[in-house]
Each structure stands twice: as structure tokens, then as C-alpha cells.
Write an enzyme that holds these catalytic residues in place. Structure first.
Site, short mmCIF file in Angstrom:
data_model
loop_
_atom_site.label_atom_id
_atom_site.label_comp_id
_atom_site.label_asym_id
_atom_site.label_seq_id
_atom_site.Cartn_x
_atom_site.Cartn_y
_atom_site.Cartn_z
CE LYS A 83 -4.32 0.41 2.35
NZ LYS A 83 -4.95 0.30 3.68
C1 E4P Z 1 -8.26 0.42 4.13
O1 E4P Z 1 -7.53 0.10 3.24
C2 E4P Z 1 -8.31 1.78 4.70
O2 E4P Z 1 -7.08 2.12 5.28
C3 E4P Z 1 -9.43 1.82 5.70
O3 E4P Z 1 -10.60 1.29 5.08
C4 E4P Z 1 -9.69 3.18 6.31
O4 E4P Z 1 -10.85 3.08 7.10
P1 E4P Z 1 -11.25 4.18 8.20
O5 E4P Z 1 -11.63 5.44 7.50
O6 E4P Z 1 -12.40 3.56 8.93
O7 E4P Z 1 -10.04 4.37 9.08
#
Ligand code: E4P
Length: 217
Positions: A83
Site C-alpha cells: 500500500k
Molecule cells: C483500508 O484500506 C483503509 O485504510 C481503511 O478502510 C480506512 O478506514 P477508516 O476510515 O475507517 O479508518
């Protein structure tokens, strides 16, 4: 549509995986902090458990260091999707990792233009954050619709991975729009199974069946 679990909690991943409906896992630095475990240990364990892609997030902001981090994460397993953030350095890193055949999930996407850039950089996944977008007064699902149209216009094969999912309506809308993946908390995924008419219907059948005195087995 693929279902990913958005967590670094092994117990939740195991439970979701046991349904036979789990296609992958996403993590981020906040989820790693919440799990309270060593990053490499927990990512290795998740990759051994699930069949599909497991997102492991880089933390450097500059391309050179981010690339080193990404290459190190990718060594854990060929299921790792590195990522990277949607920044110039993040997209440079995306391109370099893709050239090595490594899956890349471009994260922190909040506009369709950003999603277009990620697709041009060859991202395997783009992660638009619908919940956080809603939180600041925008419509997160409109963002998903725009990205779907743009990717279809040009035949990009970057998968739209709906992130920051908060509730079943986000998942329903993602499926309607034709998003490729939704990553969700285990609580949100569990809610998809529930309907009061299913619960009531089952109770009614149980009662009537008991009254017949029959047995199937
Ligand atoms: C996933 O890849 C993201 O980092 C995550 O869905 C972020 O979610 P949040 O906004 O609930 O922290």
C-alpha cells in the site's frame, strides 16, 4: 464483488475466513497499532491464513525509502499488495513496484482525478475512502460512481477497492455501482447476513417442525 476484511485482528480474520466468503485483507498503520502486534509477524500470519491479497502499508513519504519498504513487505509472500499513499512519491513507487510484478494498492484516494492518476501508474487497486469522504460532507458513493465511469471509459484494469466502509449501505451501493472490491470491518460484514424476517421465519419453522415430531437425521 470481492470482500476484503479491513483489520489486523487475527481472530476476526479467522472468523470471516471460515464463512468461505473472504477474498482478502487490508491493513493500515492504525489497524496495526490497534492489533498491538509486531507488523511483520501479523502480516505474515494473515498471509498464511487467507487466500487472497493482503495489503501491507508503507510509511515513508519519499520514493526511495518507500520503495525499499515495499520491496521488503513484498518478500513476506506473493499475496502481499503493497500500500502506498496517493502522492507523487507514492505513484512513482507504485510504478516501480508494478515493474517488479508486485501488487500495489494506492490508498488515501479522495478524488476521481487521483484515481485516474493511480490507474495511469498501473495500480492493482485504488482505495477511495467513502466513510471519511462522507464525514466531511461529500458523498463517498458519488466518488465510486465517477471512478467506475472513468476506468470503464479507458479500459483501465485497476480494481476499485471501496475503503473506509462503515455500514451495509456502503456495501450495497458499491455492488450496485460495480466496484470490484469492498474492504470492511468484520462487524459490517456480519450485518450483511442478518434480516429480521429471516430470524422470525426461522423461529416459525422451528416451532412448526417441533410440532410435527419428525426428524430428518
Ligand atoms: C483500508 O484500506 C483503509 O485504510 C481503511 O478502510 C480506512 O478506514 P477508516 O476510515 O475507517 O479508518
Amino acid at each position: 464483488m470481492k470482500f476484503f476484511l479491513d483489520t489486523a485482528n487475527i481472530d476476526e480474520i479467522r472468523e470471516a475466513n471460515d464463512t468461505g466468503l473472504l477474498d482478502g485483507v487490508t491493513t493500515n498503520p492504525s489497524l496495526i497499532k490497534k492489533a498491538g502486534r509486531d507488523f511483520f509477524e501479523v502480516i505474515t500470519e494473515i498471509a498464511a491464513l487467507v487466500d487472497g491479497p493482503v495489503s501491507a502499508e508503507t510509511v515513508a513519504h519519499d520514493h526511495e525509502t518507500m520503495l525499499k519498504e515495499g520491496l521488503k513487505c513484498a518478500k513476506i509472500s506473493d499475496k502481499i499488495a503493497v500500500k502506498v499513499p496517493l502522492t507523487i512519491d507514492g505513484l512513482k513507487t507504485c510504478k516501480a513496484l508494478r515493474a517488479e510484478g508486485i501488487m500495489v494498492n494506492v490508498t488515501l484516494c479522495f478524488s476521481a482525478n487521483q484515481a485516474l492518476l493511480a490507474a495511469k501508474a498501473g495500480a492493482s487497486f485504488i482505495s477511495p475512502f467513502v466513510g471519511r469522504h462522507d464525514d466531511v460532507g461529500f458523498n463517498g458513493m458519488e466518488l465510486i460512481e465517477d471512478i467506475r465511469v472513468i476506468y470503464d471509459n479507458y479500459g483501465f484494469d485497476t480494481e476499485i477497492l471501496v475503503a473506509s466502509v462503515r455500514h451495509p449501505a456502503h456495501i450495497l451501493e458499491s455492488a450496485r455501482i460495480g466496484a470490484d472490491v469492498a474492504t470492511m470491518p468484520w462487524d459490517a460484514m456480519k450485518k450483511l447476513f442478518n434480516h429480521p424476517l429471516t430470524t422470525n421465519g426461522l423461529a416459525g419453522f422451528d416451532k412448526d417442525w417441533a410440532a410435527t415430531g419428525f426428524s430428518i437425521l
